[in-house]
Motif scaffolding. Structure first.
Motif, short mmCIF file in Angstrom:
data_model
loop_
_atom_site.label_atom_id
_atom_site.label_comp_id
_atom_site.label_asym_id
_atom_site.label_seq_id
_atom_site.Cartn_x
_atom_site.Cartn_y
_atom_site.Cartn_z
N ALA A 10 0.81 -1.23 0.00
CA ALA A 10 0.00 0.00 0.00
C ALA A 10 0.84 1.27 0.00
O ALA A 10 0.34 2.34 -0.36
N ALA A 11 2.10 1.19 0.41
CA ALA A 11 2.99 2.35 0.38
C ALA A 11 3.74 2.46 -0.93
O ALA A 11 4.50 3.41 -1.15
N GLY A 12 3.53 1.49 -1.81
CA GLY A 12 4.21 1.49 -3.11
C GLY A 12 3.48 2.35 -4.12
O GLY A 12 2.37 2.85 -3.88
N VAL A 35 7.59 -1.16 4.06
CA VAL A 35 8.25 0.14 3.91
C VAL A 35 9.77 -0.03 4.01
O VAL A 35 10.43 0.56 4.86
N ASN A 36 10.32 -0.83 3.10
CA ASN A 36 11.76 -1.06 3.14
C ASN A 36 12.52 0.07 2.45
O ASN A 36 11.93 1.04 1.97
N ALA A 42 11.26 7.79 2.60
CA ALA A 42 10.51 9.03 2.82
C ALA A 42 9.42 9.21 1.78
O ALA A 42 8.34 9.74 2.08
N LEU A 43 9.67 8.76 0.55
CA LEU A 43 8.63 8.85 -0.48
C LEU A 43 7.48 7.91 -0.14
O LEU A 43 6.30 8.26 -0.31
N LYS A 44 7.79 6.72 0.36
CA LYS A 44 6.74 5.78 0.75
C LYS A 44 5.93 6.34 1.93
O LYS A 44 4.70 6.23 1.95
N GLU A 45 6.63 6.95 2.89
CA GLU A 45 5.92 7.54 4.02
C GLU A 45 5.04 8.70 3.56
O GLU A 45 3.93 8.91 4.08
N ALA A 46 5.52 9.46 2.59
CA ALA A 46 4.72 10.57 2.06
C ALA A 46 3.47 10.07 1.36
O ALA A 46 2.40 10.68 1.44
N ARG A 47 3.60 8.93 0.65
CA ARG A 47 2.41 8.34 0.05
C ARG A 47 1.40 7.96 1.13
O ARG A 47 0.20 8.23 1.00
#
Length: 324
Positions: A10-12, A35-36, A42-47
């Motif tokens: 889901a963070a991809g 979230v590896n 940080a981009l995944k966390e931003a998504r």
């Protein structure tokens, strides 16, 4: 109340867009992702941050290869539909980190299938495969069809994706697990992956750095905009196999574009010209990809809407807004 849809990865890039579309149509969604650091976390966390305040979404930080955890989550929420997009992506990375693919793509896929086959009233597992399963072969002016040979993968990544298809076929045969594998063709757009060529080219062009053009610019790709990909994913999810069966479907744009043409289109979107350094093909790369999407179109009415110039302009605008 309808059970939530489980979306892995889901963070991809594709998972993030799929979750938003499901939420927009009123679905409840449970997302999982480890979230590896394959690329900037940080981009995944931003998504993930874009889901803040949206009702109906819950997130679990989880390794899909943790079979017990995945099964417990599916049981706890009475999951009957899964969109499995989590995987270790990238052809070149697989040359240096092969065991990451064994864990995420093989053990992870098995973990998800096991959870689904034990779920009561399970309806449909849609999972990500890849155009890379077709190997390196000429298009001959025609699109790759789902019944074309897929016995010569040229990268470990491609081999794991084909293995997932075979595993799914066996689970459908053994347990009647309804599944659809989607062979994605070069997905691009806002919130995309930094390891993809269009993304890294944009970074370097804006920094005034030269770009390395592999295959001496002679490669071609069936670039498919993220919104069109999500149309296909949701369409497939809503049309499970009539029998408890397994099928694979291409999902692409059906308009291959040469790499140099893509770069010229990107230059116009950015408003700058790239300095190009020509390089030979890298191990694991393929010369061209070209999707025949007639089966997906017949099933769902799938019809890509966003051409490359428009899609790259959307990406360039997002990039400037995100990175400043």
């Amino acid at each position: 109340m309808t059970a939530p849809v489980l979306v892995t990865g889901a963070a991809g890039f594709i998972g993030h867009a799929t979750v938003h579309r499901l939420l927009a149509r009123g679905e409840r969604v449970i997302g999982i992702d480890i979230v590896n650091d394959y690329y900037d976390p940080a981009l995944k966390e931003a998504r993930l941050a874009t889901f803040a305040g949206i009702e109906g979404f819950t997130f679990h930080r989880m390794d899909i290869a943790d079979a017990e955890a995945v099964a417990a989550l599916v049981r706890a929420h009475c999951i009957t539909r899964v969109v499995h997009l989590a995987a270790q992506a990238g052809v070149r990375y697989s040359l240096e980190n092969p065991f990451a693919y064994e864990r995420s793509n093989l053990a992870g896929h098995l973990s998800v299938m096991e959870a689904c086959r034990h779920a009561e009233g399970f309806e449909h597992l849609v999972y990500a495969s890849s155009s890379s399963v077709y190997g390196d072969r000429p298009t001959g002016g025609a699109g790759f069809r789902e019944d074309d040979p897929t016995v010569s993968p040229v990268s470990l990544y491609a081999a794991t994706k084909r293995a997932c298809e075979l595993m799914s076929h066996s689970y459908a045969h053994l347990y009647g697990l309804p599944q659809t594998g989607l062979r994605f063709f070069t997905v691009y757009g806002p919130w995309g992956r930094p390891d993809m060529a269009y993304f890294s080219f944009t970074q370097k062009i804006l920094r005034g750095e030269p770009i390395e053009v592999y295959g001496e610019g002679k490669m071609a790709r069936d670039f498919t905009y993220i919104d069109d990909i999500v149309d296909g994913i949701i369409g497939a999810l809503d049309h499970p196999p009539a029998a408890k069966d397994h099928r694979v479907l291409n999902i692409g744009d059906s308009h291959p574009v040469g790499l140099l043409d893509m770069i010229e289109t990107l230059e116009r979107a950015i408003g700058r010209t790239a300095e190009k350094i020509m390089r030979p093909m890298q191990p694991g790369d393929v010369t061209a990809t070209f999707a025949d999407v007639s089966r997906l179109r017949a099933l769902t009415g799938y019809k890509p809407k966003v051409m490359l110039a428009e899609g790259l302009q959307h990406f360039a605008d997002w990039y400037r807004g995100y990175y400043g």
